[in-house]
Scaffold this motif. Structure first.
Motif, PDB file in Angstrom:
ATOM      1  N   SER A   1       0.796   3.866  -3.219  1.00  0.00           N
ATOM      2  CA  SER A   1       0.498   5.261  -2.899  1.00  0.00           C
ATOM      3  C   SER A   1       1.601   6.186  -3.382  1.00  0.00           C
ATOM      4  O   SER A   1       1.348   7.251  -3.962  1.00  0.00           O
TER       5      SER A   1
ATOM      6  N   LEU B   1       0.830  -1.205   0.000  1.00  0.00           N
ATOM      7  CA  LEU B   1       0.000   0.000   0.000  1.00  0.00           C
ATOM      8  C   LEU B   1       0.862   1.252   0.000  1.00  0.00           C
ATOM      9  O   LEU B   1       0.524   2.261  -0.639  1.00  0.00           O
TER      10      LEU B   1
ATOM     11  N   LEU C   1      -8.040  -2.208  -8.111  1.00  0.00           N
ATOM     12  CA  LEU C   1      -8.437  -1.067  -7.285  1.00  0.00           C
ATOM     13  C   LEU C   1      -7.581   0.149  -7.593  1.00  0.00           C
ATOM     14  O   LEU C   1      -6.355   0.084  -7.531  1.00  0.00           O
ATOM     15  N   HIS C   2      -8.237   1.238  -7.911  1.00  0.00           N
ATOM     16  CA  HIS C   2      -7.508   2.485  -8.137  1.00  0.00           C
ATOM     17  C   HIS C   2      -7.405   3.291  -6.855  1.00  0.00           C
ATOM     18  O   HIS C   2      -6.687   4.281  -6.800  1.00  0.00           O
ATOM     19  N   SER C   3      -8.132   2.849  -5.837  1.00  0.00           N
ATOM     20  CA  SER C   3      -7.962   3.367  -4.490  1.00  0.00           C
ATOM     21  C   SER C   3      -7.966   2.183  -3.537  1.00  0.00           C
ATOM     22  O   SER C   3      -8.932   1.421  -3.498  1.00  0.00           O
ATOM     23  N   ALA C   4      -6.889   2.003  -2.789  1.00  0.00           N
ATOM     24  CA  ALA C   4      -6.773   0.861  -1.886  1.00  0.00           C
ATOM     25  C   ALA C   4      -7.206   1.218  -0.473  1.00  0.00           C
ATOM     26  O   ALA C   4      -6.943   0.464   0.466  1.00  0.00           O
ATOM     27  N   ALA C   5      -7.883   2.332  -0.323  1.00  0.00           N
ATOM     28  CA  ALA C   5      -8.338   2.753   0.999  1.00  0.00           C
ATOM     29  C   ALA C   5      -9.290   1.711   1.582  1.00  0.00           C
ATOM     30  O   ALA C   5     -10.228   1.261   0.921  1.00  0.00           O
TER      31      ALA C   5
ATOM     32  N   HIS D   1       1.557   5.925  -7.320  1.00  0.00           N
ATOM     33  CA  HIS D   1       0.244   6.128  -7.960  1.00  0.00           C
ATOM     34  C   HIS D   1      -0.101   4.983  -8.917  1.00  0.00           C
ATOM     35  O   HIS D   1      -0.401   5.198 -10.096  1.00  0.00           O
ATOM     36  N   LYS D   2      -0.052   3.767  -8.394  1.00  0.00           N
ATOM     37  CA  LYS D   2      -0.334   2.580  -9.185  1.00  0.00           C
ATOM     38  C   LYS D   2      -1.607   1.885  -8.691  1.00  0.00           C
ATOM     39  O   LYS D   2      -1.898   1.900  -7.489  1.00  0.00           O
ATOM     40  N   PRO D   3      -2.346   1.231  -9.591  1.00  0.00           N
ATOM     41  CA  PRO D   3      -3.489   0.414  -9.159  1.00  0.00           C
ATOM     42  C   PRO D   3      -3.008  -0.757  -8.293  1.00  0.00           C
ATOM     43  O   PRO D   3      -1.871  -1.233  -8.442  1.00  0.00           O
TER      44      PRO D   3
END
Length: 397
Positions: A133, A129, A375-379, A136-138
């Motif tokens: 971050s 993660l 996932l383009h956001s791993a939040a 800026h990778k999926p």
């Protein structure tokens, strides 16, 4: 901790590896193929690899903790966690260097998030993660067992559906792979896995003290000694004979083996911890019982699939993967079963049967191509120590 972590860091470029399809030099228009970095920390090995969508392994690295855990008599989660923390950055950077690929060229990062040891999974997820971050990778979360099941599609041109048997130190299941992330679960172990059982029997037999086995993991020591043992010295009742399904059970068999070992020690007048004179025969008998149980349940799965037209009646395929798939006695038994029922038997190369970064990266490629779980956001992503394989149906009759 580093003083005892005398593990081996392996890094191999595979751009020209003959056993991988499309393994020509990575240049020219191949550079337009999507690339995935895979990271594996589900148990005791730290692995990373870069794979492209043509199935070329461009670079990989692996840090094996086997020597440390042999000294402690088994995997201690906090020790495994610390070794992952100490080595994960080195492993990932080595895989990237071997591949000649920069983070900017990657299409995504794929990482094991389930199942496995919670402390180990946490290290890989936290590192990944931070990586995605920063660059800026999926992110592609990977199910460890799905990765084992699909590794065969990296090394062979195999279409869905196919029957897959996953046997390892932590897992044992039968499923039909119907597509990427589409599995029909037919059976699984109701207690412990076959690799776990063999390791525990090896510890009960004190095989670390045997001159031929002092540097071998438990299951490997059993296999080695069984080669020159007489499997007919002991016979064990096979588990689950009364159950009309494809599930497995190994804990009861282990108890029977432990009782037999205790009886042999009494007959020979030795204490627990000393080596039985018939240790090779015991190893052969145990290995044979485990093999027959696996074969019987796999045979039931074959019959169920053919009867219900889940697999083609001709040219069906049985895929066997996981660490225990490297056991040659078990593999030979499954080969005989496949031949007798007109199934093709396919197994990944032994080094891809055990945990590694290549299978995680390849699973990432499969999911990237299918547009699944990218996932383009791993939040909010979390690891899951013990989730079941995703299924649409379970159970047979």
């Amino acid at each position: 901790m580093k003083s005892i972590a005398k593990s081996v860091l392996q890094s191999v470029k595979h751009g020209g590896a003959a056993w991988l399809r499309n393994s020509s030099a990575y240049s020219g228009k191949q550079r337009f193929r999507r690339l995935v970095l895979g990271i594996e920390t589900s148990c005791d090995d730290t692995g990373a690899a870069v794979v492209d969508e043509a199935g070329c392994v461009l670079g990989e690295a692996l840090h094996c903790q086997k020597e440390v855990h042999l000294q402690t008599g088994g995997i201690i989660p906090v020790v495994a966690q610390q070794l992952h923390r100490e080595n994960i950055d080195q492993v990932v950077q080595e895989a990237l260097r071997a591949s000649g690929v920069s983070m900017a060229e990657l299409a995504a990062v794929a990482t094991t998030v389930k199942p496995g040891l919670a402390l180990s999974l946490g290290v890989g997820l936290q590192y990944s993660l931070s990586l995605v971050s920063r660059h800026h990778k999926p992110f592609i979360p990977i199910h460890h067992m799905e990765a084992h099941a699909l590794t065969i599609r990296l090394t062979h041109h195999l279409e869905f559906p196919f029957l897959v048997l996953l046997i390892s130190g932590g897992h044992c299941l039968l499923a039909v792979a119907q597509g990427v992330s589409d599995f029909l679960l037919l059976g699984q172990s109701m207690d412990i896995a076959p690799g776990d059982m063999l390791d525990k029997v090896a510890r009960r037999l004190s095989l670390r003290k045997h001159p031929e086995c002092h540097s071998m993991a438990g299951g490997k020591a059993i296999e080695h000694l069984a080669q020159t043992g007489n499997q007919e010295l002991l016979t064990f009742p096979l588990p689950m004979q009364q159950y009309r399904n494809c599930d497995f059970s190994f804990s009861g068999l282990q108890n029977l083996v432990n009782n037999a070992i205790a009886q042999k020690e009494k007959e020979e007048g030795i204490q627990e911890g000393e080596i039985l004179s018939c240790v090779k025969d015991v190893a052969a008998a145990v290995q044979h019982a485990v093999t027959v149980h696996i074969i019987q349940r796999t045979y039931r799965a074959m019959l169920f699939c053919i009867k219900n037209s889940i697999l083609p009646s001709k040219n069906a395929t049985l895929v066997v993967s996981g660490g225990v798939a490297s056991n040659q006695y078990i593999r030979k038994g499954l080969q005989n079963l496949a031949d007798a029922n007109d199934f093709a038997l396919l197994c990944p190369p032994p080094r891809l049967c055990t945990d590694n970064g290549v299978m995680i990266a390849w699973n990432g490629i499969e999911r990237l191509r299918a547009g699944l779980g990218v996932l383009h956001s791993a939040a909010g992503i979390r690891y899951e120590p013990s989730p079941a394989l995703p299924v649409i149906l379970s159970g047979t009759s």
